[in-house]
Design a protein around this motif. Sequence first.
Motif, PDB file in Angstrom:
ATOM      1  N   ILE A 193       0.868  -1.178   0.000  1.00  0.00           N
ATOM      2  CA  ILE A 193       0.000   0.000   0.000  1.00  0.00           C
ATOM      3  C   ILE A 193       0.905   1.228   0.000  1.00  0.00           C
ATOM      4  CG2 ILE A 193      -1.902   1.194   1.125  1.00  0.00           C
ATOM      5  CD1 ILE A 193      -2.606  -1.626   0.222  1.00  0.00           C
ATOM      6  N   ARG A 194       0.833   2.025  -1.049  1.00  0.00           N
ATOM      7  CA  ARG A 194       1.726   3.173  -1.214  1.00  0.00           C
ATOM      8  C   ARG A 194       1.018   4.301  -1.969  1.00  0.00           C
ATOM      9  NH1 ARG A 194       4.808   0.251   1.417  1.00  0.00           N
ATOM     10  NH2 ARG A 194       7.096   0.130   1.257  1.00  0.00           N
ATOM     11  N   ARG A 195       1.606   5.489  -1.886  1.00  0.00           N
ATOM     12  CA  ARG A 195       1.186   6.604  -2.729  1.00  0.00           C
ATOM     13  C   ARG A 195       1.954   6.515  -4.043  1.00  0.00           C
ATOM     14  NH1 ARG A 195      -1.966  10.223  -0.012  1.00  0.00           N
ATOM     15  NH2 ARG A 195      -1.780  10.186   2.265  1.00  0.00           N
ATOM     16  N   ALA A 196       1.257   6.654  -5.163  1.00  0.00           N
ATOM     17  CA  ALA A 196       1.881   6.454  -6.467  1.00  0.00           C
ATOM     18  C   ALA A 196       2.169   7.793  -7.144  1.00  0.00           C
ATOM     19  CB  ALA A 196       0.970   5.611  -7.354  1.00  0.00           C
ATOM     20  N   TYR A 197       3.381   7.897  -7.714  1.00  0.00           N
ATOM     21  CA  TYR A 197       3.799   9.071  -8.465  1.00  0.00           C
ATOM     22  C   TYR A 197       4.526   8.606  -9.729  1.00  0.00           C
ATOM     23  CZ  TYR A 197       3.041  11.553  -4.045  1.00  0.00           C
ATOM     24  OH  TYR A 197       2.505  12.064  -2.884  1.00  0.00           O
ATOM     25  N   LEU A 198       4.134   9.119 -10.893  1.00  0.00           N
ATOM     26  CA  LEU A 198       4.802   8.767 -12.145  1.00  0.00           C
ATOM     27  C   LEU A 198       6.006   9.679 -12.342  1.00  0.00           C
ATOM     28  CD1 LEU A 198       4.852   7.092 -14.729  1.00  0.00           C
ATOM     29  CD2 LEU A 198       3.327   8.796 -15.772  1.00  0.00           C
ATOM     30  N   ARG A 199       7.189   9.052 -12.494  1.00  0.00           N
ATOM     31  CA  ARG A 199       8.434   9.809 -12.634  1.00  0.00           C
ATOM     32  C   ARG A 199       9.326   9.132 -13.680  1.00  0.00           C
ATOM     33  NH1 ARG A 199       5.619  12.590 -10.148  1.00  0.00           N
ATOM     34  NH2 ARG A 199       5.964  13.729  -8.180  1.00  0.00           N
ATOM     35  N   ASP A 200       9.544   9.808 -14.808  1.00  0.00           N
ATOM     36  CA  ASP A 200      10.529   9.360 -15.802  1.00  0.00           C
ATOM     37  C   ASP A 200      10.349   7.887 -16.213  1.00  0.00           C
ATOM     38  OD1 ASP A 200      11.740  11.904 -15.717  1.00  0.00           O
ATOM     39  OD2 ASP A 200      12.921  11.325 -13.958  1.00  0.00           O
ATOM     40  N   GLY A 201       9.157   7.528 -16.590  1.00  0.00           N
ATOM     41  CA  GLY A 201       8.926   6.197 -17.114  1.00  0.00           C
ATOM     42  C   GLY A 201       8.772   5.108 -16.075  1.00  0.00           C
ATOM     43  N   GLU A 202       8.682   5.466 -14.809  1.00  0.00           N
ATOM     44  CA  GLU A 202       8.444   4.474 -13.761  1.00  0.00           C
ATOM     45  C   GLU A 202       7.596   5.087 -12.661  1.00  0.00           C
ATOM     46  OE1 GLU A 202      12.249   3.268 -12.307  1.00  0.00           O
ATOM     47  OE2 GLU A 202      12.535   5.057 -11.091  1.00  0.00           O
ATOM     48  N   PHE A 203       6.971   4.225 -11.886  1.00  0.00           N
ATOM     49  CA  PHE A 203       6.162   4.709 -10.774  1.00  0.00           C
ATOM     50  C   PHE A 203       6.971   4.633  -9.478  1.00  0.00           C
ATOM     51  CE2 PHE A 203       2.591   4.270 -13.623  1.00  0.00           C
ATOM     52  CZ  PHE A 203       1.735   5.269 -13.190  1.00  0.00           C
ATOM     53  N   LEU A 204       6.959   5.757  -8.765  1.00  0.00           N
ATOM     54  CA  LEU A 204       7.542   5.813  -7.428  1.00  0.00           C
ATOM     55  C   LEU A 204       6.428   5.540  -6.431  1.00  0.00           C
ATOM     56  CD1 LEU A 204       9.844   6.538  -5.427  1.00  0.00           C
ATOM     57  CD2 LEU A 204       9.062   8.922  -5.594  1.00  0.00           C
ATOM     58  N   LEU A 205       6.606   4.513  -5.611  1.00  0.00           N
ATOM     59  CA  LEU A 205       5.611   4.137  -4.612  1.00  0.00           C
ATOM     60  C   LEU A 205       6.141   4.570  -3.247  1.00  0.00           C
ATOM     61  CD1 LEU A 205       4.741   0.580  -5.960  1.00  0.00           C
ATOM     62  CD2 LEU A 205       3.631   2.763  -6.490  1.00  0.00           C
ATOM     63  N   LYS A 206       5.593   5.677  -2.741  1.00  0.00           N
ATOM     64  CA  LYS A 206       6.116   6.292  -1.522  1.00  0.00           C
ATOM     65  C   LYS A 206       5.355   5.834  -0.290  1.00  0.00           C
ATOM     66  CE  LYS A 206       7.610  10.379  -1.024  1.00  0.00           C
ATOM     67  NZ  LYS A 206       9.026  10.023  -0.809  1.00  0.00           N
ATOM     68  N   ALA A 207       6.116   5.604   0.788  1.00  0.00           N
ATOM     69  CA  ALA A 207       5.534   5.309   2.094  1.00  0.00           C
ATOM     70  C   ALA A 207       5.340   6.622   2.847  1.00  0.00           C
ATOM     71  CB  ALA A 207       6.459   4.382   2.874  1.00  0.00           C
ATOM     72  N   ASP A 208       4.228   6.740   3.588  1.00  0.00           N
ATOM     73  CA  ASP A 208       4.024   7.940   4.409  1.00  0.00           C
ATOM     74  C   ASP A 208       4.937   7.943   5.627  1.00  0.00           C
ATOM     75  OD1 ASP A 208       2.158   8.840   2.650  1.00  0.00           O
ATOM     76  OD2 ASP A 208       0.465   8.837   4.052  1.00  0.00           O
ATOM     77  N   ASN A 209       5.293   6.762   6.098  1.00  0.00           N
ATOM     78  CA  ASN A 209       6.176   6.630   7.247  1.00  0.00           C
ATOM     79  C   ASN A 209       7.630   6.736   6.759  1.00  0.00           C
ATOM     80  OD1 ASN A 209       7.711   5.799   9.454  1.00  0.00           O
ATOM     81  ND2 ASN A 209       6.234   4.245  10.095  1.00  0.00           N
ATOM     82  N   PRO A 210       8.368   7.773   7.177  1.00  0.00           N
ATOM     83  CA  PRO A 210       9.736   7.965   6.667  1.00  0.00           C
ATOM     84  C   PRO A 210      10.701   6.854   7.065  1.00  0.00           C
ATOM     85  CG  PRO A 210       9.263   9.481   8.482  1.00  0.00           C
ATOM     86  CD  PRO A 210       7.966   8.834   8.123  1.00  0.00           C
ATOM     87  N   GLN A 211      10.320   6.013   8.005  1.00  0.00           N
ATOM     88  CA  GLN A 211      11.195   4.916   8.404  1.00  0.00           C
ATOM     89  C   GLN A 211      11.138   3.736   7.426  1.00  0.00           C
ATOM     90  OE1 GLN A 211      10.379   3.853  12.468  1.00  0.00           O
ATOM     91  NE2 GLN A 211      10.821   5.897  13.259  1.00  0.00           N
ATOM     92  N   HIS A 212      10.228   3.810   6.462  1.00  0.00           N
ATOM     93  CA  HIS A 212      10.087   2.744   5.472  1.00  0.00           C
ATOM     94  C   HIS A 212      10.538   3.255   4.113  1.00  0.00           C
ATOM     95  CE1 HIS A 212       7.660  -0.309   7.779  1.00  0.00           C
ATOM     96  NE2 HIS A 212       7.638   0.730   8.595  1.00  0.00           N
ATOM     97  N   SER A 213      11.240   2.408   3.374  1.00  0.00           N
ATOM     98  CA  SER A 213      11.798   2.813   2.092  1.00  0.00           C
ATOM     99  C   SER A 213      10.724   2.870   1.008  1.00  0.00           C
ATOM    100  CB  SER A 213      12.900   1.830   1.675  1.00  0.00           C
ATOM    101  OG  SER A 213      12.370   0.518   1.546  1.00  0.00           O
ATOM    102  N   ASP A 214      10.972   3.715   0.011  1.00  0.00           N
ATOM    103  CA  ASP A 214      10.085   3.807  -1.138  1.00  0.00           C
ATOM    104  C   ASP A 214      10.420   2.692  -2.130  1.00  0.00           C
ATOM    105  OD1 ASP A 214       9.059   6.100   0.033  1.00  0.00           O
ATOM    106  OD2 ASP A 214      10.423   7.430  -1.063  1.00  0.00           O
TER     107      ASP A 214
END
Length: 240
Positions: A193-214
């Motif tokens: 479960i992540r927030r999705a952002y399209l960046r340069d031909g790939e999706f970045l799946l970001k965690a809201d908790n900074p202790q977890h890697s994207d």
Amino acid sequence: MPKQKKKCDEAQRKWFEDALERIKKATGARTQVQLAEVLDVRQSSISDAKRRCSIPAEWFLKLYRSHGLDPDWLADGVEPVYINASKAKIPADTILREAPTPYGRMNSRGRVVSVSSVAGAQTESNTWAPQPLEELSIPESFFRPQLQVIRMDSANMEPVIARGAFVGIDQAQKQHPDGDIVAVHFPHQGLMIRRAYLRDGEFLLKADNPQHSDLTIPAEEMAERTLGRVIWVLQNLAPM
């Protein structure tokens, strides 16, 4: 002595305002004049309905005939939006994103749904399949025909989604607007479960908790591996 007119209580007024708002959203009527034209009534009829906090049954019938709208959805927000979708003037998804829901109303109905683990039934598979863990009663307005409910087993989305929260995922919604929370399948790991952002031909799946890697995933794989969009969360706000 003339009989006094009964006044609307707060609950009746709230019901009426929500139902009228659904009618406006579904018909595109922005003013009382436009609404009167859609319903083929005088403006005074709408004013009378507001005073009584009551919507005449013939309005629901007219809206079914002209727009294919489901009277149960107009009255209480219970889906589907359309009985006859061929008469729809506005996409149902657009209406549902904007129209108020009846959650918390005294007469709201519930529905029991199955809750799955995040890992799913076959962790090594390239596709995710549910593994039922328990059942959950949800408000009827939270239900969707392609709803999947999972139990969150990670803290990666805290504080928005806590570990142990119930997460509703609409499998019919697989679009990826920047910042939307989506459920994406990773073999051997299950749903992420992540927030999705399209960046340069790939999706970045970001965690809201900074202790977890994207995470990242190639754009061409995103549609196939996306289970759906997160549309609601049920969780305790206070520690148990």
